[in-house]
Scaffold this motif. Sequence first.
Motif: not given
Length: 131
Positions: A23-27, A87-99, A101-102, A112-115
């Motif tokens: 997960l972390v490597d793909r992130f 860290i604002g909405d754009a940074e949060r959204d970029a982080w979550m996009l990567c996570m 996908g990972a 489990a993925r949804q949780d």
Amino acid sequence: MTDTTTAISMFERIGGRATIDALVDRFYDRMDTLPEAKIIRAMHADDLGPIRDVLKRYLTEWTGGPRLYTPEKGHPRLRQRHFGFSIGDAERDAWMLCMRGAMEQTITDAVARQDLDKALSSLADWMRNLP
């Protein structure tokens, strides 16, 4: 019938250490390559190796696995450790996009993925330090 998911840690539900490592490597692979992640990639050193290790240890412990983070780093104090970054909405959204996908690439159990997504989304929201 009892709900057995409450007795099993998220760490176990997603597949343990191998899944956290993947997960972390793909992130970080996604952060390193997606144009949408450029805003958060710029916050990191050129060499992502050390931070990959830190996130692996943190997520292992945070999801209920072995204590690999706090014995070395102490209490996470995530917001405090990130105050040097805007860290604002754009940074949060970029982080979550990567996570997200990972997670899609590494966590086969959809529930489990949804949780985990819900928990990480809350964490990412909490990390914002810009209005």
